[in-house]
Scaffold this motif. Structure first.
Motif, PDB file in Angstrom:
ATOM      1  N   UNK A 108      36.095  49.622  38.499  1.00 33.37           N
ATOM      2  CA  UNK A 108      35.857  48.544  39.454  1.00 33.37           C
ATOM      3  C   UNK A 108      36.853  47.405  39.277  1.00 33.37           C
ATOM      4  N   UNK A 109      36.753  46.404  40.150  1.00 32.38           N
ATOM      5  CA  UNK A 109      37.583  45.218  40.013  1.00 32.38           C
ATOM      6  C   UNK A 109      36.714  44.017  39.693  1.00 32.38           C
ATOM      7  N   UNK A 110      37.359  42.891  39.432  1.00 33.00           N
ATOM      8  CA  UNK A 110      36.626  41.662  39.118  1.00 33.00           C
ATOM      9  C   UNK A 110      37.033  40.562  40.075  1.00 33.00           C
ATOM     10  N   UNK A 111      36.084  39.702  40.367  1.00 29.43           N
ATOM     11  CA  UNK A 111      36.354  38.562  41.216  1.00 29.43           C
ATOM     12  C   UNK A 111      37.191  37.549  40.446  1.00 29.43           C
ATOM     13  N   UNK A 112      37.970  36.747  41.176  1.00 24.97           N
ATOM     14  CA  UNK A 112      38.809  35.730  40.554  1.00 24.97           C
ATOM     15  C   UNK A 112      38.715  34.433  41.337  1.00 24.97           C
ATOM     16  N   UNK A 113      38.762  33.328  40.617  1.00 28.11           N
ATOM     17  CA  UNK A 113      38.725  32.016  41.248  1.00 28.11           C
ATOM     18  C   UNK A 113      40.103  31.663  41.793  1.00 28.11           C
ATOM     19  N   UNK A 114      40.217  30.449  42.336  1.00 29.91           N
ATOM     20  CA  UNK A 114      41.433  30.056  43.033  1.00 29.91           C
ATOM     21  C   UNK A 114      42.373  29.221  42.178  1.00 29.91           C
ATOM     22  N   UNK A 115      42.410  29.464  40.872  1.00 29.38           N
ATOM     23  CA  UNK A 115      43.419  28.853  40.019  1.00 29.38           C
ATOM     24  C   UNK A 115      44.653  29.750  40.100  1.00 29.38           C
ATOM     25  N   UNK A 116      45.659  29.328  40.883  1.00 32.95           N
ATOM     26  CA  UNK A 116      46.729  30.221  41.292  1.00 32.95           C
ATOM     27  C   UNK A 116      47.910  30.199  40.323  1.00 32.95           C
ATOM     28  N   UNK A 117      48.377  31.403  39.964  1.00 32.37           N
ATOM     29  CA  UNK A 117      49.569  31.593  39.147  1.00 32.37           C
ATOM     30  C   UNK A 117      50.446  32.660  39.802  1.00 32.37           C
ATOM     31  N   UNK A 118      51.684  32.741  39.367  1.00 34.04           N
ATOM     32  CA  UNK A 118      52.599  33.791  39.817  1.00 34.04           C
ATOM     33  C   UNK A 118      52.453  35.021  38.924  1.00 34.04           C
ATOM     34  N   UNK A 119      52.510  36.213  39.518  1.00 28.80           N
ATOM     35  CA  UNK A 119      52.465  37.466  38.770  1.00 28.80           C
ATOM     36  C   UNK A 119      53.454  38.448  39.381  1.00 28.80           C
ATOM     37  N   UNK A 120      53.611  39.590  38.742  1.00 26.56           N
ATOM     38  CA  UNK A 120      54.326  40.708  39.328  1.00 26.56           C
ATOM     39  C   UNK A 120      53.737  41.994  38.773  1.00 26.56           C
ATOM     40  N   UNK A 121      54.168  43.133  39.330  1.00 27.11           N
ATOM     41  CA  UNK A 121      53.593  44.417  38.938  1.00 27.11           C
ATOM     42  C   UNK A 121      53.954  44.765  37.497  1.00 27.11           C
ATOM     43  N   UNK A 122      55.209  44.566  37.117  1.00 24.94           N
ATOM     44  CA  UNK A 122      55.640  44.890  35.759  1.00 24.94           C
ATOM     45  C   UNK A 122      55.268  43.760  34.805  1.00 24.94           C
ATOM     46  N   UNK A 123      55.483  43.974  33.490  1.00 19.75           N
ATOM     47  CA  UNK A 123      55.170  42.937  32.520  1.00 19.75           C
ATOM     48  C   UNK A 123      56.006  41.691  32.800  1.00 19.75           C
TER      49      UNK A 123
END
Length: 394
Positions: A108-123
């Motif tokens: 399953x997945x988990x809910x997340x709040x709106x504290x926004x950060x940058x991510x990408x698929x790789x490490x």
């Protein structure tokens, strides 16, 4: 994928509290498998000092964290935490008052709040939480950890019957699409009762480019592309076959508005149900206000284009997929969309925005369509200013 630095540099925490922005963009935090009704338990445990994540589910979870570092807001990931295992992400006494985390799994997945950060698929280790898309990253929601004087913390990921205890329910805004007179509606095809949005997963509404329908291993699937994601509709799912058959009335590359339920996602693929489909009626426009024939441009791009400079470089375009070829070798494989302009094109358009599959760390590419002819094509890579002319060779 394991980040090379398990203990990020941090500063003492008086200013480590992140505020929630007023708006939320559509990101992977949308793709939560509510059919599984995953739950999250956040507990402070008497464990080894540091920030620890324990995975009490039956599958591997990928975890990222955010914090206020020496150079500003910083995000870091991914740590893979196996089922039944625990992993320390930050060692030693925690000097900050607040940390932030995000966890992902196929299901399953988990809910997340709106504290926004940058991510990408790789490490990644990314400094800065603004202009994520312009820098080739995704912008995604994280949950907050408030230490309240503690120097260690354990996040426990668990499957159960509730959403995350600190997750805020803020649904992404649906795209604004002008009303149209024609569309495909579930009620026209369903043989049984319609159980409504949310029956099979998180309800969604997206605008996406139709990639077509085909039989794969004797199973018919239809695919739609948007924002680097492949939305896949399968006849093995709960969508009525009549809707899948009716999709064939649309040309490949048609921009559609879809609504249904998000079942699950993994990598760049999201499996969906579809309840309603409508063509986007408003024609695309450049900054000048000139209407653009996106369907005609998409049709023109199909096939193989060879660079006029004799370098062996070429484009192979099939639907919404673009392969960069050099000396018969595939340099990159993009899923692409046509838009009136991109952030770097200074109002010029139309543009082709490509999302790289082989090296996602490159971030999206933007190619300005400079000129098209009966057997000619000229483009400019607006990120580096390189101009290339092609001749159709199929």
């Amino acid at each position: 994928m394991e980040p090379t630095t398990a203990s990020p540099a941090v500063t003492n925490g008086a200013n480590s509290i992140k505020s929630i922005p007023g708006s939320l963009s559509i990101t992977r935090s949308l793709f939560v498998n509510w059919a599984a009704l995953a739950a999250l338990c956040l507990t402070a445990q008497a464990a080894q000092a540091g920030l620890e994540v324990c995975n009490n589910t039956s599958g591997t979870a990928a975890v990222a964290i955010g914090y206020k570092g020496d150079q500003g807001w910083t995000s870091e990931g991914w740590w893979n935490v196996s089922a039944g295992d625990c992993k320390t992400l930050v060692s030693g006494d925690l000097p900050l008052s607040h940390y932030y985390w995000r966890a992902e799994a196929a299901s399953p997945g988990w809910d997340h709040a709106n504290y926004m950060f940058c991510t990408q698929v790789n490490e990644f280790t990314i400094v800065g939480d603004e202009n994520c898309a312009d820098r080739g990253y995704r912008r995604e929601g994280f949950n907050e950890i408030e230490l309240a004087g503690r120097t260690d913390y354990t996040v426990t990921l668990a499957a159960g019957s509730k959403k995350g205890s600190n997750a805020e329910e803020k649904a992404p805004a649906a795209p604004v699409i002008a009303p149209v007179d024609e569309g495909i509606y579930a009620e026209d095809y369903l043989n049984g009762p319609d159980n409504g949005p949310g029956t099979y997963g998180e309800p969604y509404t997206i605008s996406a480019a139709f990639q077509g329908c085909w039989a794969s291993a004797e199973v018919q699937e239809c695919e739609f592309h948007a924002d680097g994601w492949r939305y896949v509709l399968s006849e093995l799912g709960p969508t009525d076959p009549g809707i899948i058959d009716a999709l064939n009335v649309f040309d490949i590359g048609t921009n559609l508005t879809l609504s249904g339920d998000m079942i699950t996602y993994s990598g760049d693929r999201a499996d969906i149900t579809v309840r309603n489909v409508q063509p986007a009626s408003a024609p695309a426009q450049a900054a000048s206000g000139t209407s653009l024939d996106m369907a005609g441009l998409m049709s023109h791009l199909q096939g193989y284009w060879e660079s006029d400079d004799g370098s062996g470089y070429g484009w192979a375009v099939d639907g919404n997929e673009l392969r960069e070829i050099y000396d018969a070798n595939i340099m990159e494989h993009y899923f692409f969309e046509l838009h009136p302009e991109c952030a770097a094109s200074d109002g010029r358009g139309p543009v082709l925005i490509g999302y790289p599959e082989l090296d996602p760390s490159m971030g999206p590419a933007c190619f300005l369509i400079v000129e098209t002819g009966q057997r000619s094509l000229a483009i400019e890579n607006v990120l580096d200013g390189i101009f290339i002319s092609f001749t159709y060779s199929n």
